[in-house]
Structure formats: C-alpha cells, structure tokens
Design an enzyme around this catalytic site. Sequence first.
Site, PDB file in Angstrom:
ATOM      1  N   CYS A 177      86.730 -49.534   8.220  1.00 27.10           N
ATOM      2  CA  CYS A 177      85.522 -48.896   7.684  1.00 27.10           C
ATOM      3  C   CYS A 177      84.502 -48.604   8.786  1.00 27.10           C
ATOM      4  O   CYS A 177      83.767 -47.626   8.712  1.00 27.10           O
ATOM      5  CB  CYS A 177      84.893 -49.753   6.585  1.00 27.10           C
ATOM      6  N   HIS A 213      80.985 -54.700   5.481  1.00 25.51           N
ATOM      7  CA  HIS A 213      81.501 -53.357   5.222  1.00 25.51           C
ATOM      8  C   HIS A 213      80.532 -52.308   5.756  1.00 25.51           C
ATOM      9  O   HIS A 213      79.310 -52.483   5.700  1.00 25.51           O
ATOM     10  CB  HIS A 213      81.682 -53.169   3.711  1.00 25.51           C
TER      11      HIS A 213
END
Length: 429
Positions: free
Chosen positions: A40, A296
Amino acid sequence: MAGCSNNSRYASTSSGPYDSLTWSAAPRIGAGLSNLGNTCFLNAVLQCLTYTPPLAGYLESGQHRVTCKLLSAGFCAMCALQEHVRQALGSLGGVISPLNLVKNLRCISKSFRMWQQEDAHEYMRYLIEALHNCCLPEGTVANSTSAQDRSLVHKIFGGRLRSQVKCTICSTCSNTYDPFLDLSLEIVRADSLSKALVRFTAVEALQGDNKYHCSNCQKKVRALKQFTIDKSPNILTIQFKRFSGSGSSGGKIDKKVEFGRTLDMKPYVSNPQDGDAKYSLYAVLVHAGWSTHSGHYYCFVRTDGDTWHALDDSRVKPVSERSVLDQKAYILFYIRDSASRGSTGAQQSTLLSLFPACKQLLSDGAGETTDDVDTLTDECGDGGSQARKEGGYHVSHRYTRGELGEEPWDVIDSGQMRRKPICCSHLRA
C-alpha cells in the site's frame, strides 16, 4: 544590496533538454492498484505521482523510452513508471497491478524488502532519486550542479534553500544555498501547516558552546541563523514529520495538522525574483496506524473539474473536498499556479495551468540569487549535510531581515478504508 556578493551558479540562462514540455493531464480518474502484499505504501506514492501533471505529461509523451540507455541493461525506473502511468490513466474504472515496480523494489533501494511495509515518504524519495538518475546524460555526476540544471526531476520538484548566518557584531552574513526536492516539517509544536512553516523559517541564536566563527571578526561570536526558500519548486511536496523514531518501535504524532486547498509561500521566500509562489493542492497521502512499518497508506487526488477521489489500493471512489481537508495528512502535494511564475531572471517561466489543464513548462530556472531577507529551517527533506557537500555553495553579504507572515491553511483524509487484512492488520479501529 551594496557590499553583497552574488555568485549564483543556479541561475538558468542556458537551454536544457526539458526546457520545453507539453502535455495533457488526465481529465478523469484512472485505475485502482492491486495490493500485492504490504504494498500500500508503494501504491499510494504511485497514485500521487500519476496525477502530478508535469511528470505524468512527460511520461505520457513517451519521450524517455526513445532515448533510454538503461532499459537494455536491466531495470529503468523512468520506463517502468512511464508504462505504469500509461496503464493507470488508460484503465478507467479498472484495477491494474504494479508488479514491475514491486518486483524491482530493491533496484530503487537495497534497504527495501519484498512483502514488508515501508515508509511511503522514504520510498517516494528513493523513487524520485532513481527517476533523476535515469534522465541524466551519460557521464553526468548525479549530484552535480549541472545534473540538477539538466534534470527533469529537478525542473519539476526541485527548489533551493538559503541558509543564512548573521554575525551580531559586524552584521556580516554568510549564505549557503542547497537544492531540495521536498520539505519535511516538524509538527510537535505546530497544529497547522502555516505554523510549521513559521517555525521552519524561525531565527535561531547561535551562542554559548554553539557560537559561530565569523570570518570578518576573526573570532567566535553570537550569531543568528535562519533558513528560507530561495527558489520555489513547480511541484511542492511537504512531509509532516509524524514519526518520532525509526522502525516499528518509533511512536507517531497522530494529531490533526490543518492545511488548505491553496497555499501562499511568499512569506517564506527570500528571493524577490521568485514570484508570488502561490500553490493549489492536488494530492494528499495519508498513513493510518502507529508506525512506518505497520498500518496502512492511501491517498486522495484531484482531477478535472476539481473532482476529488480516494484511492485505497484497488478501491477508487469520489469524495468531497471537505472530506479531504479533514484528514490527518502525511504528505501534501501542491502545484504552483501559472500566475505565480512570472519572470525569473533572464527567462520567462510559465508553469502549467491549474490541474488538470496543464499546458507547458518552459523552464524552472531561477534568476540571479539576491542578497536580501529571510531563510528556511534545517529540517528540509533534501537539504542537510549531504546536499551541502554535493550541491551547496557559499556567498557572504550584509543582511536585512524581512518579515514572515502567516496564512491560514487547512487539512485532509477520507475516513477508514480497510480492505486488505495483510496490509491493514495494524490499522486502528
């Protein structure tokens, strides 16, 4: 100013290979990106660069591949990004895989490990450095002044800092100029971008054990040190220093830092020939979690018609500008407004219109360095000791301090978007 030396080696008076660029930026949002296992951080950076108008415009033109000398020998970061941008912008509503860039992660930096979460800002800096090296003529030293003058990357992202030290006895000033590709700002004691920049450009007293040796007085003296921006970049990238340590043991400053849709950098610029330095926000990168190696990353980008989208790996959805300005941003991307470019020295520099109606980049060279006001802090992303060794130079002159202003700026994000358990296992509920 009388008595001031003016020896700028950075003044652009000659033509370079990227002095004239034309492009058309994407009028619509493109593809989402597959998460290939803790990627990510890479996906968020690639999306922000894909919607960086001058870079995307150059890549879409296909100019680099025609002259590339690295592809035949192995991996070329510029060619890989060129192909990625072509696919991403040509796949409306689809999902593509960034496999080529993921499998060549260690070509970007040997410190990266496959399938391991990395710091998005670190990856972005290494990737931009790799892009810089890819577009240099053979035999050019990567960190030389001539390389910076000829580099597409420096023409897009490159600015210049001025570090000034003023003797409080004789008022003689010593100036050092260093290139930068992004700015890193401390936010421990700042709750807004404007306050972080004011602290970044604050005057520091050199005294006690830290006294400065004045070449004019020939002794150690109390001095005042300050950093300012001498040349504003076309694309201004700002990182908030949210992580207090390295690795998973480092804590995170998770507070909201206000920033805005527009940004006026003039109060922090010391070169009057630099123009108005007004910017518009076009991308925001966010980290959710508590360390650089967990949590994230996702981002927000702006396309035609001032439409914002949230890009969270393969998920792409439209969002309001207000939701973007409510985020706890990690990296901000601003593009310089065309009206701010003006005349810099011998050349008239015209930047692209506001995203995405980007038209032409003629030159990003600054005019002759002048001997006047303010200065920026040593927390700059690409300044510091390495830049001073490899790209800095020195000027002495007398000093008149200008005034620093403060403008209100706002903030960014779009709520939680958890989807990939392998990537988001540390994401806060």
